[in-house]
Design a protein around this motif. Structure first.
Motif, PDB file in Angstrom:
ATOM      1  N   TYR A 227      33.889 -10.274   1.372  1.00  0.00           N
ATOM      2  CA  TYR A 227      32.484 -10.241   0.959  1.00  0.00           C
ATOM      3  C   TYR A 227      31.676 -10.694   2.159  1.00  0.00           C
ATOM      4  CZ  TYR A 227      28.286 -11.304  -1.820  1.00  0.00           C
ATOM      5  OH  TYR A 227      27.010 -11.341  -2.329  1.00  0.00           O
ATOM      6  N   GLN A 228      30.984  -9.741   2.793  1.00  0.00           N
ATOM      7  CA  GLN A 228      30.279 -10.043   4.043  1.00  0.00           C
ATOM      8  C   GLN A 228      28.772 -10.087   3.810  1.00  0.00           C
ATOM      9  OE1 GLN A 228      31.045  -8.504   8.325  1.00  0.00           O
ATOM     10  NE2 GLN A 228      29.479  -7.132   7.526  1.00  0.00           N
ATOM     11  N   VAL A 229      28.131 -11.099   4.405  1.00  0.00           N
ATOM     12  CA  VAL A 229      26.682 -11.224   4.312  1.00  0.00           C
ATOM     13  C   VAL A 229      26.127 -11.631   5.664  1.00  0.00           C
ATOM     14  CG1 VAL A 229      26.819 -11.899   1.890  1.00  0.00           C
ATOM     15  CG2 VAL A 229      26.716 -13.661   3.636  1.00  0.00           C
ATOM     16  N   GLN A 230      24.898 -11.235   5.928  1.00  0.00           N
ATOM     17  CA  GLN A 230      24.228 -11.722   7.129  1.00  0.00           C
ATOM     18  C   GLN A 230      23.752 -13.148   6.865  1.00  0.00           C
ATOM     19  OE1 GLN A 230      21.732  -8.799   8.901  1.00  0.00           O
ATOM     20  NE2 GLN A 230      20.907 -10.164  10.467  1.00  0.00           N
ATOM     21  N   ASP A 231      23.727 -13.951   7.924  1.00  0.00           N
ATOM     22  CA  ASP A 231      23.480 -15.386   7.738  1.00  0.00           C
ATOM     23  C   ASP A 231      22.067 -15.701   7.235  1.00  0.00           C
ATOM     24  OD1 ASP A 231      22.127 -14.792  10.075  1.00  0.00           O
ATOM     25  OD2 ASP A 231      22.856 -16.532  11.183  1.00  0.00           O
ATOM     26  N   ASN A 232      21.160 -14.736   7.258  1.00  0.00           N
ATOM     27  CA  ASN A 232      19.815 -14.978   6.742  1.00  0.00           C
ATOM     28  C   ASN A 232      19.644 -14.500   5.299  1.00  0.00           C
ATOM     29  OD1 ASN A 232      19.850 -12.234   7.140  1.00  0.00           O
ATOM     30  ND2 ASN A 232      18.055 -12.149   8.481  1.00  0.00           N
ATOM     31  N   ASN A 233      20.728 -14.010   4.707  1.00  0.00           N
ATOM     32  CA  ASN A 233      20.680 -13.528   3.323  1.00  0.00           C
ATOM     33  C   ASN A 233      21.076 -14.682   2.391  1.00  0.00           C
ATOM     34  OD1 ASN A 233      20.931 -12.230   0.855  1.00  0.00           O
ATOM     35  ND2 ASN A 233      21.930 -10.428   1.709  1.00  0.00           N
ATOM     36  N   VAL A 234      20.123 -15.555   2.140  1.00  0.00           N
ATOM     37  CA  VAL A 234      20.406 -16.778   1.379  1.00  0.00           C
ATOM     38  C   VAL A 234      20.913 -16.495  -0.030  1.00  0.00           C
ATOM     39  CG1 VAL A 234      19.409 -18.918   0.486  1.00  0.00           C
ATOM     40  CG2 VAL A 234      18.806 -18.124   2.785  1.00  0.00           C
ATOM     41  N   PRO A 235      20.318 -15.556  -0.783  1.00  0.00           N
ATOM     42  CA  PRO A 235      20.842 -15.303  -2.136  1.00  0.00           C
ATOM     43  C   PRO A 235      22.306 -14.874  -2.143  1.00  0.00           C
ATOM     44  CG  PRO A 235      18.654 -14.355  -1.886  1.00  0.00           C
ATOM     45  CD  PRO A 235      19.085 -14.779  -0.525  1.00  0.00           C
TER      46      PRO A 235
END
Length: 262
Positions: A227-235
């Protein structure tokens, strides 16, 4: 081909850490320069990909020449890898550890552009199937607008499902409220992507339910979830943390030039 096989063998020793390298090498080895350096029991790998070979890089880094990916068993091999880098080129470094950043910063100016977190788990017993979710191994056209809102094209979705992807969704009648899909990234690594909840369904825990169920099915099939997210995607980060997913890999992008619009 012998070197290709040896590089793949080394990278697959830690497939989750090296999923980006494995994916790029599998898809683009025909246009990629690859280097394997071995000294006694240590090894180092350098992959150089033309920046226009992969659509994401072409959009994100239109002025770059080369994407740089590397891994090694010992930092002693880093100088030899750095010696192979093209001179006077606009480079994008995708790095997984701070030591590589420090070593490269002695040779190049480095400007941080993006950072991605990869969460994963091997704990199958931690996740249960939500019986209200709908599992589908065929693309459902009702879900396309939700996935499109996350940037996925119809062609991409069709390709993923042709290779075995499946979706997990919650509906109200025939109307989708929340969805995600799981697709093969590289060998054992299966990506949970396309997570989207419609406006009227937000702040009700729906995304957590579909992702939790997606994790359940991914682990039941013997895959390693990512599960990958960019570090600015707080939700999305909060969602991963609420599910108890540990951070597995941090991949940071750096460039050695000032990006200018075309």
């Amino acid at each position: 081909m012998i070197q290709y096989d040896r590089i793949m063998e080394k990278l697959r020793m830690n497939p989750l850490k090296n999923v980006t390298l494995l994916k790029m090498l599998t898809a683009h080895h025909q246009v990629m320069d690859s280097y394997l350096i071995e000294q006694e029991n240590n090894w180092g790998i350098l992959l150089l990909l033309p920046a226009n070979a992969f659509s994401y890089d072409l959009r994100a880094y239109p002025n770059a020449n080369t994407i740089v990916l590397l891994d090694y068993s010992s930092p002693e091999l880093l100088p030899a890898l750095i010696d192979q880098l093209p001179k006077d080129a606009r480079l994008v470094f995708k790095l997984q550890d701070e030591y590589s950043v420090l070593a490269l910063s002695e040779h190049y100016p480095l400007y941080k552009t993006r950072c991605f977190y990869s969460y994963s788990t091997a704990s199958a017993h931690s996740f249960a199937e939500d019986r209200d979710t709908v599992l589908s191994e065929l693309p459902d056209e009702r879900l396309y607008p939700l996935w499109a809102a996350n940037g996925y094209s119809s062609d991409e979705i069709g390709h993923y499902f042709a290779e075995g992807a499946f979706s997990v969704s919650l509906f109200e009648g025939e109307i989708p409220l929340s969805t995600c899909f799981v697709f093969r990234n590289e060998e054992q690594i299966w990506e949970i992507g396309g997570v989207h909840t419609v406006e009227e369904g937000r702040k009700k825990g729906l995304a957590k339910r579909v992702v939790r169920t997606a994790l359940f099915h991914t682990l039941q099939r013997g895959y390693i979830p990512r599960y990958q997210v960019q570090d600015n995607n707080v939700p999305s980060i909060r969602l991963a943390e609420s599910l108890g997913l540990p951070l597995a890999v941090k991949l940071t992008h750096w460039i050695n030039y000032i990006e200018q619009p075309i």
